[in-house]
Design a protein around this motif. Structure first.
Motif, PDB file in Angstrom:
ATOM      1  N   PRO A 564     -40.031  94.844 154.338  1.00 44.01           N
ATOM      2  CA  PRO A 564     -39.846  93.405 154.115  1.00 44.01           C
ATOM      3  C   PRO A 564     -40.345  93.006 152.729  1.00 44.01           C
ATOM      4  O   PRO A 564     -41.399  93.464 152.278  1.00 44.01           O
ATOM      5  CB  PRO A 564     -40.709  92.759 155.210  1.00 44.01           C
ATOM      6  CG  PRO A 564     -40.889  93.832 156.240  1.00 44.01           C
ATOM      7  CD  PRO A 564     -40.902  95.129 155.493  1.00 44.01           C
ATOM      8  N   GLY A 565     -39.575  92.166 152.047  1.00 42.22           N
ATOM      9  CA  GLY A 565     -39.950  91.664 150.736  1.00 42.22           C
ATOM     10  C   GLY A 565     -39.903  90.151 150.712  1.00 42.22           C
ATOM     11  O   GLY A 565     -39.244  89.520 151.546  1.00 42.22           O
ATOM     12  N   THR A 566     -40.585  89.544 149.747  1.00 43.63           N
ATOM     13  CA  THR A 566     -40.648  88.084 149.672  1.00 43.63           C
ATOM     14  C   THR A 566     -39.275  87.469 149.432  1.00 43.63           C
ATOM     15  O   THR A 566     -38.924  86.456 150.040  1.00 43.63           O
ATOM     16  CB  THR A 566     -41.601  87.659 148.541  1.00 43.63           C
ATOM     17  OG1 THR A 566     -42.891  88.221 148.791  1.00 43.63           O
ATOM     18  CG2 THR A 566     -41.720  86.145 148.469  1.00 43.63           C
ATOM     19  N   TYR A 567     -38.494  88.076 148.549  1.00 40.08           N
ATOM     20  CA  TYR A 567     -37.200  87.511 148.194  1.00 40.08           C
ATOM     21  C   TYR A 567     -36.025  88.359 148.673  1.00 40.08           C
ATOM     22  O   TYR A 567     -34.910  87.861 148.799  1.00 40.08           O
ATOM     23  CB  TYR A 567     -37.108  87.325 146.671  1.00 40.08           C
ATOM     24  CG  TYR A 567     -38.273  86.551 146.103  1.00 40.08           C
ATOM     25  CD1 TYR A 567     -38.363  85.178 146.267  1.00 40.08           C
ATOM     26  CD2 TYR A 567     -39.302  87.195 145.421  1.00 40.08           C
ATOM     27  CE1 TYR A 567     -39.436  84.462 145.760  1.00 40.08           C
ATOM     28  CE2 TYR A 567     -40.388  86.491 144.917  1.00 40.08           C
ATOM     29  CZ  TYR A 567     -40.450  85.121 145.093  1.00 40.08           C
ATOM     30  OH  TYR A 567     -41.513  84.415 144.602  1.00 40.08           O
ATOM     31  N   GLU A 568     -36.280  89.638 148.910  1.00 37.53           N
ATOM     32  CA  GLU A 568     -35.214  90.556 149.307  1.00 37.53           C
ATOM     33  C   GLU A 568     -35.859  91.780 149.952  1.00 37.53           C
ATOM     34  O   GLU A 568     -36.918  92.245 149.509  1.00 37.53           O
ATOM     35  CB  GLU A 568     -34.404  90.977 148.070  1.00 37.53           C
ATOM     36  CG  GLU A 568     -33.296  91.950 148.330  1.00 37.53           C
ATOM     37  CD  GLU A 568     -32.617  92.407 147.053  1.00 37.53           C
ATOM     38  OE1 GLU A 568     -31.933  93.445 147.086  1.00 37.53           O
ATOM     39  OE2 GLU A 568     -32.781  91.736 146.006  1.00 37.53           O
ATOM     40  N   ALA A 569     -35.240  92.284 151.006  1.00 35.82           N
ATOM     41  CA  ALA A 569     -35.781  93.463 151.672  1.00 35.82           C
ATOM     42  C   ALA A 569     -35.822  94.649 150.719  1.00 35.82           C
ATOM     43  O   ALA A 569     -34.883  94.886 149.952  1.00 35.82           O
ATOM     44  CB  ALA A 569     -34.940  93.815 152.895  1.00 35.82           C
ATOM     45  N   GLY A 570     -36.922  95.394 150.745  1.00 37.39           N
ATOM     46  CA  GLY A 570     -37.045  96.618 149.967  1.00 37.39           C
ATOM     47  C   GLY A 570     -37.497  96.440 148.542  1.00 37.39           C
ATOM     48  O   GLY A 570     -37.554  97.415 147.792  1.00 37.39           O
ATOM     49  N   ILE A 571     -37.859  95.214 148.137  1.00 39.83           N
ATOM     50  CA  ILE A 571     -38.266  94.990 146.744  1.00 39.83           C
ATOM     51  C   ILE A 571     -39.367  93.936 146.724  1.00 39.83           C
ATOM     52  O   ILE A 571     -39.354  92.998 147.521  1.00 39.83           O
ATOM     53  CB  ILE A 571     -37.051  94.567 145.880  1.00 39.83           C
ATOM     54  CG1 ILE A 571     -37.419  94.552 144.389  1.00 39.83           C
ATOM     55  CG2 ILE A 571     -36.486  93.224 146.329  1.00 39.83           C
ATOM     56  CD1 ILE A 571     -36.208  94.398 143.479  1.00 39.83           C
ATOM     57  N   GLU A 572     -40.340  94.116 145.816  1.00 41.25           N
ATOM     58  CA  GLU A 572     -41.454  93.176 145.731  1.00 41.25           C
ATOM     59  C   GLU A 572     -42.036  93.179 144.323  1.00 41.25           C
ATOM     60  O   GLU A 572     -42.108  94.228 143.670  1.00 41.25           O
ATOM     61  CB  GLU A 572     -42.548  93.551 146.726  1.00 41.25           C
ATOM     62  CG  GLU A 572     -43.624  92.498 146.920  1.00 41.25           C
ATOM     63  CD  GLU A 572     -43.071  91.197 147.477  1.00 41.25           C
ATOM     64  OE1 GLU A 572     -42.638  90.359 146.648  1.00 41.25           O
ATOM     65  OE2 GLU A 572     -43.066  91.020 148.707  1.00 41.25           O
ATOM     66  N   ASP A 573     -42.434  92.009 143.827  1.00 42.87           N
ATOM     67  CA  ASP A 573     -43.062  91.890 142.514  1.00 42.87           C
ATOM     68  C   ASP A 573     -44.413  92.612 142.510  1.00 42.87           C
ATOM     69  O   ASP A 573     -45.142  92.617 143.516  1.00 42.87           O
ATOM     70  CB  ASP A 573     -43.297  90.428 142.153  1.00 42.87           C
ATOM     71  CG  ASP A 573     -42.003  89.667 141.926  1.00 42.87           C
ATOM     72  OD1 ASP A 573     -40.951  90.307 141.776  1.00 42.87           O
ATOM     73  OD2 ASP A 573     -42.051  88.412 141.894  1.00 42.87           O
ATOM     74  N   TRP A 574     -44.770  93.156 141.332  1.00 41.60           N
ATOM     75  CA  TRP A 574     -46.052  93.851 141.209  1.00 41.60           C
ATOM     76  C   TRP A 574     -47.228  92.923 141.506  1.00 41.60           C
ATOM     77  O   TRP A 574     -48.216  93.331 142.122  1.00 41.60           O
ATOM     78  CB  TRP A 574     -46.217  94.431 139.802  1.00 41.60           C
ATOM     79  CG  TRP A 574     -47.589  94.989 139.590  1.00 41.60           C
ATOM     80  CD1 TRP A 574     -48.071  96.191 140.023  1.00 41.60           C
ATOM     81  CD2 TRP A 574     -48.697  94.357 138.927  1.00 41.60           C
ATOM     82  NE1 TRP A 574     -49.384  96.345 139.669  1.00 41.60           N
ATOM     83  CE2 TRP A 574     -49.797  95.236 138.993  1.00 41.60           C
ATOM     84  CE3 TRP A 574     -48.845  93.130 138.277  1.00 41.60           C
ATOM     85  CZ2 TRP A 574     -51.033  94.919 138.424  1.00 41.60           C
ATOM     86  CZ3 TRP A 574     -50.077  92.816 137.718  1.00 41.60           C
ATOM     87  CH2 TRP A 574     -51.156  93.708 137.794  1.00 41.60           C
ATOM     88  N   LYS A 575     -47.123  91.657 141.102  1.00 44.72           N
ATOM     89  CA  LYS A 575     -48.248  90.741 141.297  1.00 44.72           C
ATOM     90  C   LYS A 575     -48.560  90.546 142.773  1.00 44.72           C
ATOM     91  O   LYS A 575     -49.693  90.174 143.123  1.00 44.72           O
ATOM     92  CB  LYS A 575     -47.967  89.398 140.627  1.00 44.72           C
ATOM     93  CG  LYS A 575     -46.763  88.647 141.161  1.00 44.72           C
ATOM     94  CD  LYS A 575     -46.435  87.453 140.280  1.00 44.72           C
ATOM     95  CE  LYS A 575     -45.154  86.767 140.697  1.00 44.72           C
ATOM     96  NZ  LYS A 575     -44.737  85.749 139.724  1.00 44.72           N
ATOM     97  N   LYS A 576     -47.603  90.799 143.639  1.00 44.23           N
ATOM     98  CA  LYS A 576     -47.856  90.740 145.075  1.00 44.23           C
ATOM     99  C   LYS A 576     -48.320  92.103 145.603  1.00 44.23           C
ATOM    100  O   LYS A 576     -49.196  92.182 146.463  1.00 44.23           O
ATOM    101  CB  LYS A 576     -46.612  90.264 145.818  1.00 44.23           C
ATOM    102  CG  LYS A 576     -46.243  88.802 145.542  1.00 44.23           C
ATOM    103  CD  LYS A 576     -45.057  88.363 146.359  1.00 44.23           C
ATOM    104  CE  LYS A 576     -44.742  86.888 146.122  1.00 44.23           C
ATOM    105  NZ  LYS A 576     -45.782  85.986 146.641  1.00 44.23           N
TER     106      LYS A 576
END
Length: 650
Positions: A564-576
């Motif tokens: 799970p990702g904040t904006y899209e499944a499978g991807i997340e910003d480094w700051k998170k």
């Protein structure tokens, strides 16, 4: 390369030999005698300087906690620091791991960078301990034997503004800690560890330089200098000069919404002063093959580009927009940013993953190529966008954009599912690049300004062969950026590294990727290393349902799907990702990769340490610099960009 260059020189200070001071340190898994700290100094300017502490862990166990205590000479101080937490008492400083933790892997290293101030005189620490033991390690005061002098010094690559040197390794009774490159007898470049190559940049064209190299050990003993060599830089050329000096950051049009990352954030975080280029993503091309800005069916965002009003607290210049202001939005903020940082160049990036849909059509014929290039230049460089009554558009009249970044994903091979792909895309891309170059040259003659042409290029050798006549197109670009990420992701049924520098041992494929494979593919097909800029990600890719596997780290194991990702499944910003709890950090330094794993979910990503590895590798390979996708993935302090900047300056 047409853009101005920043000279980078490194003056290395001694590896510290210090007496232990009274210090209560947390226990570490690694033996103190196997842990050393090497200090190197970077640039100096007026009353400021930069430096770095590198923790080297030569033991067979990770260093799970560490404390560095050092004292600076009178007149010197640390003003800002990254990759550690700092406490100060007078001239004494104590460094401990940052809030997200920073274990030093067995056989690995960890860098802590800082900026300082001085009033003249020495800046190197006069005492230094790590976990209560001398920074010089177990050898400490007892090691007085210098390494042997390196041999076989040679220039392996010479450009108009840089020289890459290689040499044979020196020998030491305890171990060589690094090397210093001397230019005319003065240290201009230092290395840490076993690397036997370095690039010296910021040189003058058609000029003779003399070089030698010497080794140093952890106790501060230095070898005699090698036999010197003399080399002459080439005549001034059109391509990039010193290695690793172009620093490109993509700013996303949509980042001002959910991520709340504004142009102002590049200024406040210090990122803007560290970049040489900003690529604004993206400009769209319509079905009839013209650059356009209208907000039609979700395929453009004129509001973000030049419509949104920013209040004083959100503006680069601290002055709020007014209702009757001619130009607002991101474009006006970029204009203000350039006024504050006049070294910056801002290019408009055309296409991208989604908006490459009509580029094959636009490049199909002589007439269509002329039309799309003219429309893009008119809109973004001449400033004929009819949104500002009687004042022209957001182009040359406002001095916002300095060129075109062509981001066609991908000519001749698959990209987004709705993109048109033709066998003749390869030849048409060459013709499109030539059309851009011809019209930009004409605009330069007309206006007296210089305009750049760059491009974002794939890492996959198959895509290179399908879409690019490399030898034909490269002379028309100022530089190109090469994708150094998305090698693996949630679309794969098993975990893998998304941005490894080199092939990782045990990677089962089915396709094997690395930055090294990508860069070598471009060079083998006719590109020069100095014209290639390495792309690095400020985000990670992840999977869920991952078993630990034989190594216990979850890498190269089957997964049930994207995490799970904040904006899209499978991807997340480094700051998170940096703030995730309950995860173990793993590294493969040989591959240049890092990942997080909690027993079920795995994220492949880059942190400050791996960013420094990528910057060092770009320098070693003589590349033209680094590119970031995208700056809104960094934290409010600009920590990833600071790590890149520090490594590129050293």
């Amino acid at each position: 390369m047409r853009s101005p260059r920043k000279r980078w020189l490194v003056a290395a200070a001694a590896a510290l030999l210090a007496l232990p001071t009274t210090l209560t340190a947390a226990p570490a898994a690694a033996a103190p005698s196997d842990v050393t700290v090497v200090y190197t100094e970077g640039d100096r300017w007026n009353t400021g300087y930069s430096g770095q502490f590198t923790i080297a862990n030569a033991s067979s166990a990770p260093l799970t906690d560490w404390t560095i205590e050092f004292t600076l000479p009178a007149g010197a101080s640390v003003t800002s620091l990254w990759n550690a937490t700092m406490r100060r008492s007078g001239s004494t400083y104590v460094l401990t791991p940052p809030s997200w933790g920073a274990p030093v892997p067995a056989g690995g290293s960890y860098g802590i960078g800082f900026n300082g101030a001085f009033s003249g005189g020495e800046t190197a620490p006069v005492t230094c301990t790590i976990n209560g033991a001398p920074c010089a390690g177990g050898a400490g005061e007892d090691d007085t034997t210098p390494p042997s002098a390196p041999s076989g010094l040679r220039a392996t690559d010479v450009t108009s503004t840089s020289v890459t040197l290689s040499w044979n390794a020196a020998q030491d009774n305890v171990g060589v800690a690094g090397y210093e490159v001397l230019q005319g007898g003065e240290v201009v470049r230092s290395t840490v560890g076993t690397a036997t190559t370095a690039t010296v940049g910021g040189l003058s064209p058609d000029t003779e330089y003399s070089y030698s190299v010497r080794a140093y050990d952890a106790a501060g003993n230095r070898s005699a200098a090698s036999t010197p060599i003399t080399t002459r830089t080439g005549e001034q050329g059109g391509g990039p000069g010193p290695a690793a000096e172009v620093r490109v950051g993509y700013f996303t049009q949509w980042g001002i919404y959910g991520r709340d990352y504004l142009v102002q954030d590049m200024d406040r975080s210090g990122t803007a002063e560290k970049l040489t280029h900003i690529n604004y993503a993206f400009a769209n091309v319509s079905a009839d093959g013209q650059c356009f800005q209208a907000n039609q069916a979700g395929v453009g965002d004129a509001y973000a580009d030049y419509g949104r009003s920013f209040g004083a607290a959100d503006s680069v210049d601290g002055v709020g927009d007014t209702w009757d202001q001619a130009l607002r939005g991101n474009f006006n903020q970029l204009r203000e940013l350039k006024e504050k940082h006049p070294h910056l160049k801002v290019n408009i990036s055309i296409g991208g993953w989604t908006w490459s849909r009509h580029l094959s059509d636009a490049a199909l014929t002589d007439a269509s190529r002329e039309r799309v290039v003219r429309s893009c230049i008119d809109m973004y460089l001449r400033g004929n966008l009819p949104v500002i009554d009687g004042a022209g558009g957001p182009g040359s009249a406002y001095g916002i954009f300095d060129g075109i970044d062509l981001d066609w994903e991908w000519p001749g091979s698959e990209g987004h599912e709705h993109n048109t792909v033709r066998p003749e895309d390869k030849e048409n891309f060459t013709a499109l690049v030539q059309e851009f170059r011809d019209q930009l040259d004409a605009l330069e003659a007309e206006t007296g300004r210089t305009f750049e042409l760059t491009s974002f290029m794939p890492a996959d050798p198959e895509k290179i062969d399908a879409g690019y006549e490399v030898a034909e197109i490269m002379p028309n670009f100022d530089f190109v950026t090469v994708q150094g990420y998305d090698f693996h992701g949630g679309w794969d049924s098993a975990t893998g590294h998304q941005s490894n520098l080199r092939l990782a041992e045990g990677d089962p494929g089915p396709r094997l990727f690395s930055s090294e494979i990508a860069v070598d593919a471009w060079i083998e097909r006719g590109a020069k290393a100095e014209d290639l800029v390495l792309g690095v990600p400020f985000y990670g890719r992840g999977w869920r349902g991952v078993s630990a596997g034989p190594a216990g780290d979850g890498m190269f194991q089957p997964a049930s799907g994207p995490a799970p990702g904040t904006y899209e499944a499978g991807i997340e910003d480094w700051k998170k990702l940096k703030n995730l709890q309950g995860y173990e950090l793993y590294r493969d330094d040989a591959a240049g990769a890092a990942w997080l794993y909690n027993g079920d979910t795995l994220w492949t990503y880059d942190d400050e340490t791996s960013m420094a590895q990528k910057a060092d590798w770009a320098q070693e390979r003589g590349l033209g610099g680094v590119m970031v996708w995208s700056v809104d993935g960094d934290d409010a302090q600009g920590s990833l960009m600071a790590a890149l900047d520090q490594a590129l300056d050293n």
